[in-house]
Design a protein around this motif. Sequence first.
Motif, mmCIF file in Angstrom:
data_model
loop_
_atom_site.group_PDB
_atom_site.id
_atom_site.type_symbol
_atom_site.label_atom_id
_atom_site.label_comp_id
_atom_site.label_asym_id
_atom_site.label_seq_id
_atom_site.Cartn_x
_atom_site.Cartn_y
_atom_site.Cartn_z
ATOM 1 N N VAL A 15 -31.049 -13.951 -5.237
ATOM 2 C CA VAL A 15 -31.417 -12.780 -6.031
ATOM 3 C C VAL A 15 -31.298 -11.551 -5.128
ATOM 4 C CG1 VAL A 15 -33.282 -11.653 -7.329
ATOM 5 C CG2 VAL A 15 -32.993 -14.152 -7.449
ATOM 6 N N PHE A 16 -30.568 -10.554 -5.581
ATOM 7 C CA PHE A 16 -30.332 -9.333 -4.806
ATOM 8 C C PHE A 16 -30.752 -8.128 -5.637
ATOM 9 C CE2 PHE A 16 -27.502 -12.485 -3.094
ATOM 10 C CZ PHE A 16 -27.443 -12.224 -1.721
ATOM 11 N N VAL A 17 -31.625 -7.316 -5.073
ATOM 12 C CA VAL A 17 -32.141 -6.137 -5.786
ATOM 13 C C VAL A 17 -31.987 -4.928 -4.871
ATOM 14 C CG1 VAL A 17 -34.152 -5.115 -6.905
ATOM 15 C CG2 VAL A 17 -33.849 -7.601 -6.952
ATOM 16 N N GLN A 18 -31.321 -3.877 -5.351
ATOM 17 C CA GLN A 18 -31.169 -2.674 -4.519
ATOM 18 C C GLN A 18 -31.217 -1.407 -5.361
ATOM 19 O OE1 GLN A 18 -27.479 -2.093 -2.416
ATOM 20 N NE2 GLN A 18 -26.281 -1.773 -4.274
ATOM 21 N N ASN A 19 -31.611 -0.315 -4.704
ATOM 22 C CA ASN A 19 -31.615 1.024 -5.312
ATOM 23 C C ASN A 19 -32.468 1.067 -6.589
ATOM 24 O OD1 ASN A 19 -29.822 1.622 -3.269
ATOM 25 N ND2 ASN A 19 -28.010 1.540 -4.581
ATOM 26 N N ILE A 20 -33.763 0.824 -6.402
ATOM 27 C CA ILE A 20 -34.711 0.838 -7.521
ATOM 28 C C ILE A 20 -35.748 1.925 -7.259
ATOM 29 C CG2 ILE A 20 -36.378 -0.526 -8.849
ATOM 30 C CD1 ILE A 20 -33.548 -1.723 -8.928
ATOM 31 N N GLN A 21 -35.978 2.779 -8.267
ATOM 32 C CA GLN A 21 -36.988 3.832 -8.158
ATOM 33 C C GLN A 21 -38.105 3.552 -9.156
ATOM 34 O OE1 GLN A 21 -35.263 7.722 -8.710
ATOM 35 N NE2 GLN A 21 -33.552 7.281 -7.344
ATOM 36 N N LEU A 22 -39.299 3.303 -8.627
ATOM 37 C CA LEU A 22 -40.456 3.042 -9.465
ATOM 38 C C LEU A 22 -41.445 4.193 -9.313
ATOM 39 C CD1 LEU A 22 -40.976 -0.708 -8.466
ATOM 40 C CD2 LEU A 22 -39.778 0.150 -10.482
ATOM 41 N N ASP A 23 -42.130 4.527 -10.400
ATOM 42 C CA ASP A 23 -43.138 5.585 -10.330
ATOM 43 C C ASP A 23 -44.491 4.936 -10.058
ATOM 44 O OD1 ASP A 23 -44.487 7.983 -10.470
ATOM 45 O OD2 ASP A 23 -44.489 8.056 -12.662
ATOM 46 N N GLN A 24 -45.327 4.782 -11.071
ATOM 47 C CA GLN A 24 -46.625 4.130 -10.878
ATOM 48 C C GLN A 24 -46.592 2.738 -11.489
ATOM 49 O OE1 GLN A 24 -50.196 6.281 -11.636
ATOM 50 N NE2 GLN A 24 -49.380 8.210 -10.853
ATOM 51 N N VAL A 25 -47.012 1.766 -10.707
ATOM 52 C CA VAL A 25 -47.043 0.376 -11.151
ATOM 53 C C VAL A 25 -48.372 -0.237 -10.709
ATOM 54 C CG1 VAL A 25 -44.526 0.052 -11.047
ATOM 55 C CG2 VAL A 25 -45.929 -0.431 -9.027
ATOM 56 N N GLU A 26 -48.637 -1.440 -11.189
ATOM 57 C CA GLU A 26 -49.774 -2.185 -10.654
ATOM 58 C C GLU A 26 -49.341 -2.873 -9.362
ATOM 59 O OE1 GLU A 26 -52.326 -5.836 -12.343
ATOM 60 O OE2 GLU A 26 -52.319 -4.076 -13.646
ATOM 61 N N ASP A 27 -48.212 -3.605 -9.445
ATOM 62 C CA ASP A 27 -47.626 -4.258 -8.269
ATOM 63 C C ASP A 27 -46.141 -3.912 -8.238
ATOM 64 O OD1 ASP A 27 -50.073 -5.958 -7.773
ATOM 65 O OD2 ASP A 27 -49.455 -6.790 -9.704
ATOM 66 N N CYS A 28 -45.645 -3.620 -7.063
ATOM 67 C CA CYS A 28 -44.240 -3.210 -6.944
ATOM 68 C C CYS A 28 -43.304 -4.431 -6.954
ATOM 69 C CB CYS A 28 -44.080 -2.395 -5.661
ATOM 70 S SG CYS A 28 -42.433 -1.754 -5.396
ATOM 71 N N ILE A 29 -43.455 -5.310 -5.976
ATOM 72 C CA ILE A 29 -42.644 -6.531 -5.873
ATOM 73 C C ILE A 29 -43.604 -7.711 -5.833
ATOM 74 C CG2 ILE A 29 -41.082 -7.852 -4.385
ATOM 75 C CD1 ILE A 29 -40.067 -5.102 -3.334
ATOM 76 N N TYR A 30 -43.395 -8.692 -6.724
ATOM 77 C CA TYR A 30 -44.334 -9.807 -6.809
ATOM 78 C C TYR A 30 -43.552 -11.113 -6.953
ATOM 79 C CZ TYR A 30 -49.130 -11.461 -7.784
ATOM 80 O OH TYR A 30 -50.369 -12.033 -7.706
ATOM 81 N N MET A 31 -43.733 -12.017 -5.999
ATOM 82 C CA MET A 31 -43.093 -13.341 -6.048
ATOM 83 C C MET A 31 -44.171 -14.396 -5.938
ATOM 84 S SD MET A 31 -39.857 -12.850 -3.481
ATOM 85 C CE MET A 31 -40.465 -11.484 -2.494
ATOM 86 N N THR A 32 -44.349 -15.200 -6.989
ATOM 87 C CA THR A 32 -45.373 -16.236 -6.921
ATOM 88 C C THR A 32 -44.854 -17.574 -7.427
ATOM 89 O OG1 THR A 32 -47.612 -16.892 -7.552
ATOM 90 C CG2 THR A 32 -46.382 -15.592 -9.175
ATOM 91 N N ALA A 33 -45.147 -18.636 -6.665
ATOM 92 C CA ALA A 33 -44.836 -20.003 -7.088
ATOM 93 C C ALA A 33 -46.037 -20.640 -7.766
ATOM 94 C CB ALA A 33 -44.414 -20.829 -5.874
ATOM 95 N N ASN A 34 -47.123 -19.859 -7.940
ATOM 96 C CA ASN A 34 -48.381 -20.400 -8.459
ATOM 97 C C ASN A 34 -48.880 -19.557 -9.632
ATOM 98 O OD1 ASN A 34 -50.489 -22.249 -8.472
ATOM 99 N ND2 ASN A 34 -51.742 -21.054 -7.052
ATOM 100 N N TYR A 35 -47.986 -19.244 -10.565
ATOM 101 C CA TYR A 35 -48.284 -18.405 -11.728
ATOM 102 C C TYR A 35 -49.413 -19.024 -12.552
ATOM 103 C CZ TYR A 35 -47.295 -16.041 -16.213
ATOM 104 O OH TYR A 35 -47.376 -15.320 -17.384
ATOM 105 N N HIS A 36 -50.463 -18.262 -12.771
ATOM 106 C CA HIS A 36 -51.667 -18.687 -13.506
ATOM 107 C C HIS A 36 -52.367 -19.868 -12.838
ATOM 108 C CE1 HIS A 36 -50.505 -16.802 -17.671
ATOM 109 N NE2 HIS A 36 -50.821 -15.900 -16.762
ATOM 110 N N GLY A 37 -51.929 -20.253 -11.640
ATOM 111 C CA GLY A 37 -52.540 -21.388 -10.950
ATOM 112 C C GLY A 37 -52.382 -22.699 -11.695
ATOM 113 N N GLU A 38 -51.340 -22.795 -12.547
ATOM 114 C CA GLU A 38 -51.192 -23.942 -13.435
ATOM 115 C C GLU A 38 -50.305 -25.027 -12.821
ATOM 116 O OE1 GLU A 38 -51.392 -21.587 -17.721
ATOM 117 O OE2 GLU A 38 -49.471 -22.279 -16.966
ATOM 118 N N GLY A 39 -50.518 -26.251 -13.309
ATOM 119 C CA GLY A 39 -49.544 -27.308 -13.108
ATOM 120 C C GLY A 39 -49.683 -28.113 -11.846
ATOM 121 N N LYS A 40 -48.919 -29.200 -11.811
ATOM 122 C CA LYS A 40 -48.862 -30.024 -10.608
ATOM 123 C C LYS A 40 -47.620 -30.901 -10.649
ATOM 124 C CE LYS A 40 -51.639 -33.799 -12.419
ATOM 125 N NZ LYS A 40 -52.903 -33.867 -13.089
ATOM 126 N N GLY A 41 -47.148 -31.267 -9.468
ATOM 127 C CA GLY A 41 -46.081 -32.256 -9.351
ATOM 128 C C GLY A 41 -44.665 -31.725 -9.357
#
Length: 449
Positions: A345-371
């Motif tokens: 995944v390649f991301v370049q030249n992005i202009q953000l104003d106000q956000v809650e989180d700018c860049i977010y990468m999670t393998a544990n979304y909602h803390g759900e699941g197993k295996g």
Amino acid sequence: MKYILLLLISWSCLAQKNEFPTAKVDSIVKRIQLPVFPAYQVNVVKLGAKGDSITNNKAAFDKAMALCKKNKGGTIVVPKGIYKINGPIHFVSNVNLRIEKGAKIKFSDNPQDYLPMVLTSWEGTMLYNYSPLIYAYECTNIAITGEGTIDGEGGKTWKSFKAEEGPGKNLSRDMNHNNVPLKDRKLGEGYFLRPQMIQFFNCKNILVENVRIENSPFWCLHLLKSQSITIRGISYKSLNYNNDGIDPEYAKDVLIENVTFDNGDDNVAIKAGRDHEGRANTATPSENIVIRNCNFKGLHGVVIGSEMSAGVQNVFVENCRTIGYLKRGIYLKTNADRGGFIKNVFVQNIQLDQVEDCIYMTANYHGEGKGYQSDISNIHFSNITCNKASESGIVIQGFPDKKIRNISLKNIEIKEAKNALSNENAENVLITDVFIGKRATVPSAVSKH
């Protein structure tokens, strides 16, 4: 000396891999084919359609599609006016639905109008459900063009389905996990699963250009198991529940450009099936997706997941900005129920104003699941600015035994953030010229007493 040389070579190779691969993007865009149509044209008004916002024009639109089929394709012209349609438009191959400036197609919101059920997908699980409002199944060379509007009338009856969808949603997931045969996955009436506004399913050579999308019942534009797709110049005002703008799912060779989003959910959400069913389809990941020159507004800008069990690879995002509120700029989300992978995944030249989180990468979304932990690797961000993150600047969350790997962050400036950087269970994270908060200058001199 040999060791130093070897080290320099390895670092230079890593640096080259992190550069935005413009040649790869160009080759994808070049490979995408625009649809071509026969010269035949039919105007819906000449078939009895009335743009008076009252008359049901379903028969006239069906007749126009049937005439195109008879003539091996063509263009259906929708002139200025408001055309009520009580039921779906089902495409055939080689057809351009041209909605002219000042024209609006306004769908009914009576669920009965979208029966009989059709084969579709709902949040990553294949099943039979209400027909999408515009539905193309196994078509080639199809387009929706013009400067008119498509209104899904999603804010009343369909909106009320959200509170009732739990049992149907859970049943669909049980069917997925238990490999229930497709023919037995009949939901539809009584299950309250809202239909997508526009769905291209098993289609090829698709164009959606310049139209405006408003008030969808559910996801706005679903690119399901389709390839060679161009989405450009379209705009949105669709603020109901789950109104994702564009959802490529098991999709290949996709160009999304010059789109003005205003959505009640994700602007672009790249998906690839859910859980067991998704993992059984690893031969068809979502791949080769180019997103450029877009204006983001809504919940999140570009999302990968969370239903991505067949895998997502080769995603290129560049030259985009926000024009209003966005909760998260770029958001990669998966959990231990999904499996699959997100890579390249390649991301370049992005202009953000106000956000809650700018860049977010999670393998544990909602803390759900197993295996079934997902494999996240080779993710590269460069030249990103953000005025304010009310929560976190950059978040990376892997698992201790399944780390997110090979991440590069280069030339990123987030002027203000409550939490600057949260980086856990990741390896080979390369940070270059990253500023979060006020930039440090030269150290001050020792104060004199």
